[in-house]
Design a protein around this motif. Structure first.
Motif, PDB file in Angstrom:
ATOM      1  N   VAL A 187      16.945   2.774   9.704  1.00 32.13           N
ATOM      2  CA  VAL A 187      17.904   3.254   8.700  1.00 32.13           C
ATOM      3  C   VAL A 187      18.563   4.533   9.194  1.00 32.13           C
ATOM      4  O   VAL A 187      18.071   5.206  10.106  1.00 32.13           O
ATOM      5  N   GLY A 188      19.678   4.858   8.588  1.00 32.23           N
ATOM      6  CA  GLY A 188      20.407   6.072   8.950  1.00 32.23           C
ATOM      7  C   GLY A 188      19.804   7.309   8.308  1.00 32.23           C
ATOM      8  O   GLY A 188      18.976   7.222   7.386  1.00 32.23           O
ATOM      9  N   PRO A 189      20.222   8.494   8.734  1.00 32.48           N
ATOM     10  CA  PRO A 189      19.634   9.741   8.236  1.00 32.48           C
ATOM     11  C   PRO A 189      19.888  10.001   6.755  1.00 32.48           C
ATOM     12  O   PRO A 189      19.144  10.740   6.116  1.00 32.48           O
ATOM     13  N   ASP A 190      20.935   9.406   6.223  1.00 30.54           N
ATOM     14  CA  ASP A 190      21.269   9.646   4.817  1.00 30.54           C
ATOM     15  C   ASP A 190      20.965   8.455   3.910  1.00 30.54           C
ATOM     16  O   ASP A 190      21.298   8.492   2.719  1.00 30.54           O
ATOM     17  N   ASP A 191      20.340   7.418   4.467  1.00 34.46           N
ATOM     18  CA  ASP A 191      20.069   6.221   3.660  1.00 34.46           C
ATOM     19  C   ASP A 191      18.908   6.434   2.694  1.00 34.46           C
ATOM     20  O   ASP A 191      18.972   6.034   1.526  1.00 34.46           O
ATOM     21  N   GLY A 197      18.461   8.549  13.308  1.00 32.17           N
ATOM     22  CA  GLY A 197      17.895   7.336  12.737  1.00 32.17           C
ATOM     23  C   GLY A 197      16.402   7.482  12.450  1.00 32.17           C
ATOM     24  O   GLY A 197      15.693   8.237  13.118  1.00 32.17           O
ATOM     25  N   ARG A 198      15.934   6.748  11.456  1.00 31.05           N
ATOM     26  CA  ARG A 198      14.520   6.759  11.088  1.00 31.05           C
ATOM     27  C   ARG A 198      14.035   5.315  10.962  1.00 31.05           C
ATOM     28  O   ARG A 198      14.816   4.366  11.024  1.00 31.05           O
ATOM     29  N   LEU A 235       0.805  -1.217   0.000  1.00 41.14           N
ATOM     30  CA  LEU A 235       0.000   0.000   0.000  1.00 41.14           C
ATOM     31  C   LEU A 235       0.838   1.268   0.000  1.00 41.14           C
ATOM     32  O   LEU A 235       0.350   2.331  -0.402  1.00 41.14           O
ATOM     33  N   GLY A 236       2.080   1.185   0.472  1.00 41.05           N
ATOM     34  CA  GLY A 236       2.912   2.377   0.490  1.00 41.05           C
ATOM     35  C   GLY A 236       4.177   2.176   1.290  1.00 41.05           C
ATOM     36  O   GLY A 236       4.339   1.176   2.012  1.00 41.05           O
ATOM     37  N   VAL A 237       5.093   3.124   1.139  1.00 40.50           N
ATOM     38  CA  VAL A 237       6.365   3.104   1.868  1.00 40.50           C
ATOM     39  C   VAL A 237       6.537   4.466   2.527  1.00 40.50           C
ATOM     40  O   VAL A 237       6.342   5.508   1.895  1.00 40.50           O
ATOM     41  N   GLU A 238       6.911   4.446   3.801  1.00 35.52           N
ATOM     42  CA  GLU A 238       7.018   5.690   4.575  1.00 35.52           C
ATOM     43  C   GLU A 238       8.316   5.734   5.364  1.00 35.52           C
ATOM     44  O   GLU A 238       8.878   4.689   5.731  1.00 35.52           O
ATOM     45  N   LEU A 239       8.752   6.950   5.635  1.00 33.65           N
ATOM     46  CA  LEU A 239       9.827   7.191   6.596  1.00 33.65           C
ATOM     47  C   LEU A 239       9.203   7.796   7.849  1.00 33.65           C
ATOM     48  O   LEU A 239       8.515   8.829   7.760  1.00 33.65           O
ATOM     49  N   GLU A 289      15.686  -3.382  -2.309  1.00 36.11           N
ATOM     50  CA  GLU A 289      17.004  -3.364  -2.937  1.00 36.11           C
ATOM     51  C   GLU A 289      17.886  -2.331  -2.246  1.00 36.11           C
ATOM     52  O   GLU A 289      17.481  -1.192  -2.036  1.00 36.11           O
ATOM     53  N   GLY A 290      19.079  -2.766  -1.886  1.00 37.17           N
ATOM     54  CA  GLY A 290      20.009  -1.892  -1.180  1.00 37.17           C
ATOM     55  C   GLY A 290      20.095  -2.201   0.303  1.00 37.17           C
ATOM     56  O   GLY A 290      20.999  -1.719   0.988  1.00 37.17           O
ATOM     57  N   LEU A 291      19.152  -2.999   0.823  1.00 39.12           N
ATOM     58  CA  LEU A 291      19.179  -3.425   2.232  1.00 39.12           C
ATOM     59  C   LEU A 291      19.367  -4.929   2.273  1.00 39.12           C
ATOM     60  O   LEU A 291      18.569  -5.685   1.710  1.00 39.12           O
ATOM     61  N   ASP A 292      20.404  -5.358   2.939  1.00 44.44           N
ATOM     62  CA  ASP A 292      20.708  -6.790   3.001  1.00 44.44           C
ATOM     63  C   ASP A 292      19.835  -7.537   4.002  1.00 44.44           C
ATOM     64  O   ASP A 292      19.483  -8.698   3.776  1.00 44.44           O
ATOM     65  N   GLU A 293      19.479  -6.882   5.106  1.00 41.17           N
ATOM     66  CA  GLU A 293      18.755  -7.590   6.149  1.00 41.17           C
ATOM     67  C   GLU A 293      17.261  -7.631   5.857  1.00 41.17           C
ATOM     68  O   GLU A 293      16.720  -6.825   5.107  1.00 41.17           O
TER      69      GLU A 293
END
Length: 234
Positions: free
Chosen positions: A183-187, A114-115, A89-93, A149-153
């Protein structure tokens, strides 16, 4: 006693006939050589290729059948895989993850900025028995098999209504779930486009040492691109 010499192959044959036969054979061989020399090399290669193709066609061809491309779905579109119906349905920070029960236990490092990256998914278990929403292997056939994609865990899985962690999925009962990553602030940033992969697998019934229902050969069943929305603290 007089010794008779061994007969030669041509003995008893007219020398003129023998010479004529030898001359005919030489002419035929010469004609064959000249004919081959006159055939362009490309024709020879093409002919050899045709023979090769005809031979390999009998044994199934030169290569395997073409593989269907991985399906691409959109936000809000349902993908059926691994005996689940999954609708992203969506992706949020978010700055934090809150739920009524407070059992989510997702705490980003505020001092480091962190977020929490949250993917909201509606899921229906289409199998006829309850199933877990997470699995131990790195390649999971259930909800924690949804990857970014970009996150291993793998992400942590919670119910959206009460924050229950890794709940069981009841047959044919819709459930809204949250997949979360700290995730980190710049990820990641508001407005970023990210790619998610949704799992597909094959159902297997154990008959001997390992009994029960299993989902094996886990693979990417579909991909999805979503834009991140930033949700500020109230």
């Amino acid at each position: 006693m007089t010794m008779t010499p061994p007969e030669s192959p041509a003995q008893g044959q007219d020398p003129a006939v023998t010479a004529a036969n030898a001359s005919a054979r030489a002419k035929v061989l010469g004609w064959a050589r000249r004919s081959i020399d006159l055939i362009p090399t490309s024709w020879l290669i093409t002919g050899a290729g045709a023979v090769l193709l005809a031979t390999t066609a009998v044994f199934g061809g030169l290569e395997a059948a073409a593989v269907d491309p991985t399906p691409v779905v959109e936000v809000g579109e349902t993908f059926a895989g691994s005996d689940l119906e999954m609708t992203v349905l969506g992706v949020e920070l978010r700055d934090e993850l809150s739920a009524e029960s407070g059992r989510t236990l997702v705490f980003p490092d505020e001092e480091k900025g962190g977020r929490v990256l949250v993917v909201t998914v509606d899921v229906v278990n289409t199998f006829d028995k309850p199933r877990p929403s997470t699995a131990n292997p790195p390649q999971s056939p259930v909800l924690d098999g949804i990857r970014i994609e970009g996150l291993d865990e793998k992400g942590d899985v919670f119910r959206a209504d009460d924050g229950e962690r890794a709940p069981r999925l009841q047959p044919d009962v819709p459930a809204r779930m949250l997949l979360t990553w700290t995730v980190g602030p710049d990820d990641f940033h508001d407005g970023d486009e990210i790619t998610l992969t949704l799992p597909e697998s094959d159902h297997y019934v154990g008959q001997s040492v390992m009994r029960g229902d299993y989902w094996v050969d886990v693979r990417v069943g579909a991909t999805l691109t979503a834009t991140i929305d930033e949700v500020p603290l109230p």
